[in-house]
Design a protein around this motif. Structure first.
Motif, PDB file in Angstrom:
ATOM      1  N   GLY A  23     -78.473  53.727  48.050  1.00 18.55           N
ATOM      2  CA  GLY A  23     -77.797  52.692  48.827  1.00 18.55           C
ATOM      3  C   GLY A  23     -77.902  51.329  48.162  1.00 18.55           C
ATOM      4  O   GLY A  23     -78.560  51.169  47.126  1.00 18.55           O
ATOM      5  N   PHE A  24     -77.297  50.290  48.782  1.00 17.20           N
ATOM      6  CA  PHE A  24     -77.337  48.953  48.213  1.00 17.20           C
ATOM      7  C   PHE A  24     -76.972  47.955  49.294  1.00 17.20           C
ATOM      8  O   PHE A  24     -76.455  48.296  50.362  1.00 17.20           O
ATOM      9  N   ASP A  25     -77.248  46.704  48.969  1.00 15.91           N
ATOM     10  CA  ASP A  25     -76.927  45.619  49.907  1.00 15.91           C
ATOM     11  C   ASP A  25     -75.520  45.117  49.579  1.00 15.91           C
ATOM     12  O   ASP A  25     -75.289  44.551  48.515  1.00 15.91           O
ATOM     13  N   ILE A  26     -74.621  45.336  50.515  1.00 10.63           N
ATOM     14  CA  ILE A  26     -73.196  45.020  50.266  1.00 10.63           C
ATOM     15  C   ILE A  26     -72.997  43.541  49.998  1.00 10.63           C
ATOM     16  O   ILE A  26     -72.187  43.138  49.159  1.00 10.63           O
ATOM     17  N   GLU A  27     -73.752  42.674  50.714  1.00 10.50           N
ATOM     18  CA  GLU A  27     -73.556  41.233  50.584  1.00 10.50           C
ATOM     19  C   GLU A  27     -74.085  40.689  49.272  1.00 10.50           C
ATOM     20  O   GLU A  27     -73.623  39.651  48.802  1.00 10.50           O
ATOM     21  N   THR A  28     -75.083  41.359  48.692  1.00 12.49           N
ATOM     22  CA  THR A  28     -75.701  40.834  47.462  1.00 12.49           C
ATOM     23  C   THR A  28     -75.155  41.480  46.215  1.00 12.49           C
ATOM     24  O   THR A  28     -75.187  40.897  45.136  1.00 12.49           O
ATOM     25  N   VAL A  29     -74.592  42.685  46.380  1.00 12.07           N
ATOM     26  CA  VAL A  29     -74.087  43.391  45.203  1.00 12.07           C
ATOM     27  C   VAL A  29     -72.674  42.897  44.897  1.00 12.07           C
ATOM     28  O   VAL A  29     -71.819  42.816  45.770  1.00 12.07           O
ATOM     29  N   GLN A  30     -72.479  42.541  43.652  1.00 15.03           N
ATOM     30  CA  GLN A  30     -71.164  42.081  43.227  1.00 15.03           C
ATOM     31  C   GLN A  30     -70.247  43.279  43.023  1.00 15.03           C
ATOM     32  O   GLN A  30     -70.634  44.270  42.414  1.00 15.03           O
ATOM     33  N   LYS A  31     -69.068  43.157  43.605  1.00 13.32           N
ATOM     34  CA  LYS A  31     -68.130  44.260  43.482  1.00 13.32           C
ATOM     35  C   LYS A  31     -67.706  44.431  42.035  1.00 13.32           C
ATOM     36  O   LYS A  31     -67.371  43.460  41.364  1.00 13.32           O
ATOM     37  N   GLY A  32     -67.702  45.718  41.629  1.00  9.65           N
ATOM     38  CA  GLY A  32     -67.282  46.032  40.271  1.00  9.65           C
ATOM     39  C   GLY A  32     -65.822  46.371  40.215  1.00  9.65           C
ATOM     40  O   GLY A  32     -65.088  46.343  41.208  1.00  9.65           O
ATOM     41  N   ARG A  33     -65.393  46.740  39.038  1.00  9.46           N
ATOM     42  CA  ARG A  33     -63.988  47.068  38.828  1.00  9.46           C
ATOM     43  C   ARG A  33     -63.596  48.306  39.608  1.00  9.46           C
ATOM     44  O   ARG A  33     -62.476  48.432  40.087  1.00  9.46           O
ATOM     45  N   GLY A  34     -64.581  49.227  39.768  1.00  7.05           N
ATOM     46  CA  GLY A  34     -64.289  50.488  40.450  1.00  7.05           C
ATOM     47  C   GLY A  34     -63.924  50.267  41.916  1.00  7.05           C
ATOM     48  O   GLY A  34     -62.958  50.830  42.425  1.00  7.05           O
ATOM     49  N   LEU A  35     -64.715  49.436  42.604  1.00  9.57           N
ATOM     50  CA  LEU A  35     -64.412  49.163  44.014  1.00  9.57           C
ATOM     51  C   LEU A  35     -63.074  48.439  44.166  1.00  9.57           C
ATOM     52  O   LEU A  35     -62.308  48.718  45.089  1.00  9.57           O
ATOM     53  N   ASN A  36     -62.821  47.514  43.278  1.00  9.67           N
ATOM     54  CA  ASN A  36     -61.536  46.801  43.337  1.00  9.67           C
ATOM     55  C   ASN A  36     -60.362  47.755  43.146  1.00  9.67           C
ATOM     56  O   ASN A  36     -59.328  47.648  43.810  1.00  9.67           O
ATOM     57  N   ASN A  37     -60.508  48.685  42.226  1.00  7.72           N
ATOM     58  CA  ASN A  37     -59.448  49.671  42.000  1.00  7.72           C
ATOM     59  C   ASN A  37     -59.220  50.530  43.239  1.00  7.72           C
ATOM     60  O   ASN A  37     -58.092  50.854  43.602  1.00  7.72           O
ATOM     61  N   ILE A  38     -60.356  50.898  43.876  1.00  8.39           N
ATOM     62  CA  ILE A  38     -60.243  51.732  45.080  1.00  8.39           C
ATOM     63  C   ILE A  38     -59.465  50.987  46.172  1.00  8.39           C
ATOM     64  O   ILE A  38     -58.556  51.523  46.807  1.00  8.39           O
ATOM     65  N   GLN A  39     -59.825  49.709  46.418  1.00 11.73           N
ATOM     66  CA  GLN A  39     -59.130  48.924  47.447  1.00 11.73           C
ATOM     67  C   GLN A  39     -57.654  48.725  47.113  1.00 11.73           C
ATOM     68  O   GLN A  39     -56.784  48.781  47.986  1.00 11.73           O
ATOM     69  N   THR A  40     -57.357  48.488  45.840  1.00 11.30           N
ATOM     70  CA  THR A  40     -55.970  48.299  45.425  1.00 11.30           C
ATOM     71  C   THR A  40     -55.146  49.551  45.663  1.00 11.30           C
ATOM     72  O   THR A  40     -54.021  49.508  46.165  1.00 11.30           O
ATOM     73  N   ARG A  41     -55.730  50.703  45.315  1.00  7.67           N
ATOM     74  CA  ARG A  41     -55.000  51.959  45.490  1.00  7.67           C
ATOM     75  C   ARG A  41     -54.818  52.286  46.973  1.00  7.67           C
ATOM     76  O   ARG A  41     -53.799  52.864  47.381  1.00  7.67           O
ATOM     77  N   CYS A  42     -55.786  51.901  47.819  1.00  6.49           N
ATOM     78  CA  CYS A  42     -55.652  52.126  49.273  1.00  6.49           C
ATOM     79  C   CYS A  42     -54.475  51.336  49.848  1.00  6.49           C
ATOM     80  O   CYS A  42     -53.732  51.812  50.706  1.00  6.49           O
ATOM     81  N   LYS A  43     -54.335  50.095  49.376  1.00  7.07           N
ATOM     82  CA  LYS A  43     -53.207  49.282  49.839  1.00  7.07           C
ATOM     83  C   LYS A  43     -51.883  49.904  49.438  1.00  7.07           C
ATOM     84  O   LYS A  43     -50.896  49.825  50.187  1.00  7.07           O
ATOM     85  N   ARG A  44     -51.856  50.499  48.239  1.00  4.63           N
ATOM     86  CA  ARG A  44     -50.612  51.101  47.767  1.00  4.63           C
ATOM     87  C   ARG A  44     -50.151  52.230  48.682  1.00  4.63           C
ATOM     88  O   ARG A  44     -48.957  52.428  48.857  1.00  4.63           O
ATOM     89  N   ILE A  45     -51.095  52.985  49.213  1.00  5.68           N
ATOM     90  CA  ILE A  45     -50.722  54.117  50.077  1.00  5.68           C
ATOM     91  C   ILE A  45     -50.870  53.741  51.552  1.00  5.68           C
ATOM     92  O   ILE A  45     -50.949  54.598  52.429  1.00  5.68           O
ATOM     93  N   LYS A  46     -50.913  52.373  51.813  1.00  3.40           N
ATOM     94  CA  LYS A  46     -50.949  51.845  53.181  1.00  3.40           C
ATOM     95  C   LYS A  46     -52.099  52.438  53.985  1.00  3.40           C
ATOM     96  O   LYS A  46     -51.933  52.894  55.110  1.00  3.40           O
ATOM     97  N   SER A  47     -53.251  52.402  53.347  1.00  6.38           N
ATOM     98  CA  SER A  47     -54.462  52.909  53.991  1.00  6.38           C
ATOM     99  C   SER A  47     -55.518  51.820  53.957  1.00  6.38           C
ATOM    100  O   SER A  47     -55.396  50.823  53.235  1.00  6.38           O
TER     101      SER A  47
END
Length: 977
Positions: A929-953
């Motif tokens: 696990g990890f602390d969401i507020e302290t951990v800097q988002k990496g490229r992987g998480l950003n890609n996941i969020q971007t792809r979710c928006k593409r499929i309206k999720s």
């Protein structure tokens, strides 16, 4: 007709009858004064000359019962009914009307009833002498001295003390009374007859023919006996009221609105005023010497008198009194002029009878050759009271109080008018010129437009001349050609007078025209304003400054309203008489007017009359069908009241007839009407009694009409109706039609849209099929080509690895890397081939592919991987290749991150279907696990969020140090249940 001028036989241009009347004053006690009565007899339409009963209906018309049937009189015409029309007998004794407008006729043989224009017999066999309605609307009557009442068209007999009934009548409150032979007067109370007043035996033995209740004094009763005169009963005391020597028989009694009594006898009628003064109206003073059968006071306060064999007379009041005889001499001549000399002697010029002089005692025909049996064109008194005369063929003469002298010798044309100016000059009009006389000098002025008729000096240097073409102004003895009054152009001006700030012009056919000298305002007064006629022959003012006009149909008095700056016609009894031009004079508090047949005295302050307004009612409404004449109808107005009468849209042609009743002056009745819903205002006054409306559009309308007479307005009568529109013209139909039209338009566009959508869908479907075919073919080709080559690379690398000895480590490592990359390339190729395969385009295949990827990823890593909730029904949910690709890559990224960073021992993917047609895919692990507020988002998480928006999720992540991480991908996908 009468008119103005003298004749010129040589020109034969103007045919003018000179009209003259001889007027003598009541104040001078001239004998043989004639009161104003109007007679209606057989020549006017009365069916028989002996009127036995007069009755007034609710519509103000008079019903007259005669020996020749019954007649209805509206003031203008008679509508008669006889046995031929269903009347039981032509001898009609009594008349009554019930509350429903049905008229009952009591005859010598029974009772007839008039309903909706048709007469039927209600009762026959016995004569009926009296009919009367009580205050409850019940009709009572007397037949053979027996009392009865009519209930539901049935006769119910009543007996009072078992004795004969002489007569019945009602008081002003509608209470019914009966005179019972030998007993007295009985009153009807609560449907029972009770004694009201006993009568002395001396009265009881008399034949009481009439009972009358005083209109002004309560409990005062008059009893008319057949041969003993009139008695009055007041406060229980009976005493004689009227009996005239020489009169044996009394027939009728009435009371007018002033409280004066009228008695009909065998020799004319008697008028008894409140002071007891008596006037006998007979053949000598305007009525008849015959027996007076009935006297009746109507709702307009007119007195009607029926005389044996003479029909009926209407008394027109005493505002005008005629004088046409003196000491047996006939003085009923046309009079051309009237003047008073220095001694107040009256001088009258006549047509063909010369000049008469009245000295207060006697009337003498002036016996000088210049006047004897001559035509006199004017008689005029100047300010010095010299009297001037214009005589046919004898020129102008002057009488100075002592002798006659000729002033102007006769000329080709005789002189017709004369006036004196401020300086004492005399202006005399001929036919085509005017002559000015002063100080023995004569000056003639000519060149006028039209023939001269009258003259009026306004100032010392301005004189107005009335002509057949309007007005001419003479200034300083010369014609002013710049002066012009447009409203008087082509108007025949007969007389001119100044009144207040107005010049008053009497005209032939155009009524009275006033011209304000200050404002120059023009006003016109005609029959519609109350004048008796539009032909005005003479003008004069009295001492109260009222204006008097002699017209072609009587004499009018006008008062000036200073506030409104207009004239109002005085409402009085009409006197139908033709006046003469300029034969009028203000003399000793009276206006004297010359007519074509007799002498008229006009009282300047007559007793004020309490006159009622005209009354109007709609007689009939006829409705005509647009297509079928058999469907034409006549509406019974008595049944609808003020409700709207419904008509079919084909019944849009309506004829409405109406009648205005004004018995005081029926000739003056005019009508104004409008159709509310079509007209904005009432029409101009018209004489028409019927109006038609055709092609009326559907809607609600109210026809309104009222009558005007002598400036008075009647009630407004109305008929309301609704023309029901056809179904296709109703609001509901129009709304429905509009909605249907809108629906059709929408349907057309919808069908067009659906057709386009269907075509588009078919095109997309074909396109998808083509794409699927291409994808499938590409996958197959890719698999066959690339797969085989990768397999060959892998095989060759294995063969090469066997040929290289183990000592050559670098070569061995290169061979291993070649084999490993070929394997990875093969694995990636499988993902591409899976994505290209159309069979993978559903949620089930996607989830299974993710599951297989997870199993392969975590195999031999010590991490347990599970995936739950993958249901076979998801195979029906087809998704796009874009959706498949992005969702697959999202989970590859997440699972790789778990493997690399989570240090988890278990990974679980759960597919959960919610109630809102949304699929949630939860990924949980038991890693660090990890602390969401302290951990800097990496490229992987950003890609996941971007792809979710593409499929309206939506993408959510929650993690706690030491307890693992949970991610949720929610996508709204309609799932087939």
């Amino acid at each position: 007709m009468l008119i103005l001028y003298y004749m010129c036989s040589k020109l034969s241009i103007i045919k003018i009858n000179f009209i003259v009347s001889f007027i003598l004053l009541f104040s001078l006690k001239l004998s043989a004064q004639s009161y104003n009565f109007t007679n209606y007899s057989l020549k006017d339409g009365l069916p028989q000359s002996q009127v036995m009963v007069i009755f007034q209906a609710k519509d103000r018309t008079l019903w007259l019962g005669t020996f020749g049937g019954v007649s209805n009189f509206d003031g203008r015409q008679f509508t008669s009914y006889s046995k031929a029309d269903g009347l039981g007998s032509n001898s009609v004794n009594c008349i009554a009307e019930d509350n429903q407008g049905q008229v009952f006729f009591g005859t010598e043989t029974g009772i007839s009833i008039l309903k909706r224009g048709k007469i039927s017999t209600l009762f026959s066999g016995k004569g009926v002498s009296h009919l009367l309605k009580d205050k409850e609307g019940v009709i009572w009557g007397i037949s053979e001295h027996k009392l009865f009442k009519i209930v539901k068209d049935k006769i119910i007999s009543y007996s009072i003390a078992g004795k004969n009934i002489h007569t019945i009548n009602s008081d002003s409150s509608g209470n019914l009374y009966a005179v019972v032979s030998g007993s007295g007067i009985y009153q009807l109370k609560n449907n029972n007859w009770a004694i009201y007043q006993e009568l002395p035996p001396a009265i009881n033995t008399l034949s009481i023919r009439k009972i009358l209740f005083d209109k002004t004094v309560k409990n005062k009763i008059y009893l008319l006996t057949y041969r003993s005169g009139i008695y009055v009963l007041e406060n229980g005391i009976v005493k004689p009221f009227f009996k005239k020597a020489g009169i044996d028989t009394y027939y009728s009694i009435a009371q007018d609105h002033r409280g004066n009594m009228w008695v009909g006898s065998e020799k004319g009628a008697y008028f008894i005023n409140k002071t007891g003064a008596v006037i006998n109206f007979n053949g000598e003073n305007g009525l008849s010497d015959n027996q007076v059968n009935e006297i009746f006071s109507d709702a307009e306060n007119n007195i009607w008198i029926s005389c044996f064999s003479d029909g009926i007379y209407k008394y027109e009041g005493d505002a005008f009194i005629r004088y046409n005889r003196f000491k047996g001499k006939n003085l009923a001549y046309p009079i051309s002029g009237i003047a008073a000399d220095k001694n107040d002697n009256l001088w009258f010029g006549t047509f063909n009878k010369g000049v008469f002089k009245y000295d207060g005692k006697d009337v003498q025909n002036v016996d000088i050759p210049a006047f004897k049996d001559k035509k006199i064109y004017f008689v005029y008194a100047d300010r010095a009271k010299n009297v001037w005369f214009s005589t046919y063929g004898q020129g102008i003469w002057k009488y100075n109080g002592q002798k006659f002298s000729q002033v102007l010798k006769p000329e080709r044309f005789d002189n017709s008018a004369i006036a004196e100016d401020e300086e004492g000059g005399i202006w005399i009009n001929g036919l085509m010129w005017t002559t000015y006389l002063k100080d023995g000098k004569t000056e003639r002025i000519s060149g006028f437009d039209g023939y001269l008729s009258c003259i009026y000096p306004l100032t010392k240097d301005s004189v107005f001349l009335g002509t057949s073409n309007g007005i001419t102004l003479i200034k300083n003895k010369k014609i002013d050609k710049t002066f012009h009054i447009k409203s008087l152009s082509n108007v025949y001006v007969l007389s001119i007078i100044k009144h207040h700030d107005n010049l008053i012009f009497a005209t032939l056919g155009d009524g009275i025209i006033t011209w304000n000298l200050k404002t120059k305002a023009i006003k016109r007064y005609v029959v519609a304003n109350g004048l008796n006629s539009n032909d005005i022959y003479s003008l004069a003012t009295d001492k109260k400054n009222n204006l008097w006009a002699g017209t072609g149909r009587g004499i009018n008095k006008l008062t000036f309203n200073k506030q409104q700056q207009s004239y109002e016609v005085f409402r009085d009894h009409p006197l139908i008489v033709e006046c003469n031009q300029n034969a009028i004079i203000n003399y000793k508090n009276s206006i004297l007017v010359g007519t074509i047949n007799g002498l008229i005295q006009c009282k300047t302050n007559p007793t004020t009359e309490n006159k009622k307004n005209p009354f109007i009612h709609i007689q009939q409404v006829s409705v005509f069908h647009k297509n079928d004449r058999a469907k034409d109808i006549s509406i019974d107005l008595s049944k609808i009241g003020h409700k709207f009468y419904k008509l079919n849209y084909s019944q849009n042609h309506i004829s409405i007839s109406f009648k205005g009743v004004y018995l005081t002056n029926p000739e003056s009745v005019l009508y104004r009407y409008k159709l509310v819903g079509v007209d904005n205002d009432f029409s101009k006054p018209v004489p028409n009694t019927e109006i038609e409306y055709s092609a009326i559009r559907p809607g609600s309308y109210t026809f309104q009409v009222y009558a005007i007479a002598n400036g008075q307005q009647s009630n407004i009568e109305q008929f309301s109706f609704t023309i029901v529109p056809p179904y296709y013209d109703t609001v509901i139909f129009k709304i429905i039609a509009f909605l249907v039209l809108i629906f059709l338009i929408w349907l057309i566009f919808y069908l067009i849209f659906k057709t386009r959508e269907r075509k588009k869908h078919q095109f997309e479907k074909l396109k998808l099929k083509e794409q699927e075919k291409i994808r499938k073919q590409t996958a197959e080709d890719f698999h066959d080509d690339i797969g085989n080559k990768l397999t060959r690379i892998n095989v060759l690398s294995e063969i090469l690895d066997k040929k290289v000895s183990g000592a050559e480590k670098e070569q061995k490592e290169l061979i291993r890397l070649i084999r490993e990359n070929a394997g990875l390339l093969y694995t990636g190729t499988k993902d591409i081939l899976w994505a290209l395969d159309p069979h993978s385009d559903n949620l089930f295949e996607i989830l299974m592919h993710i599951k297989n990827f997870g199993v392969d990823l975590f195999q031999n890593t010590g991490v347990t991987f599970k995936m739950e909730g993958v249901l076979s029904k998801y195979q029906k949910l087809h998704l796009s290749m874009e959706f498949n690709r992005n969702l697959t890559l999202i989970f590859k990224e997440m699972l790789n991150n778990v493997l690399k960073h989570a240090k988890a021992s278990q990974v679980l993917i759960m597919v959960i279907e919610t109630d809102h047609d949304t699929v949630n895919i939860l990924t949980t692990d038991d890693g660090a696990g990890f602390d969401i507020e302290t951990v800097q988002k990496g490229r992987g998480l950003n890609n996941i969020q971007t792809r979710c928006k593409r499929i309206k999720s939506t993408f959510q992540i929650s993690s706690v140090k030491g307890k693992g991480t949970t991610t949720t991908i929610s996508t709204r996908i309609p799932v087939t249940k």
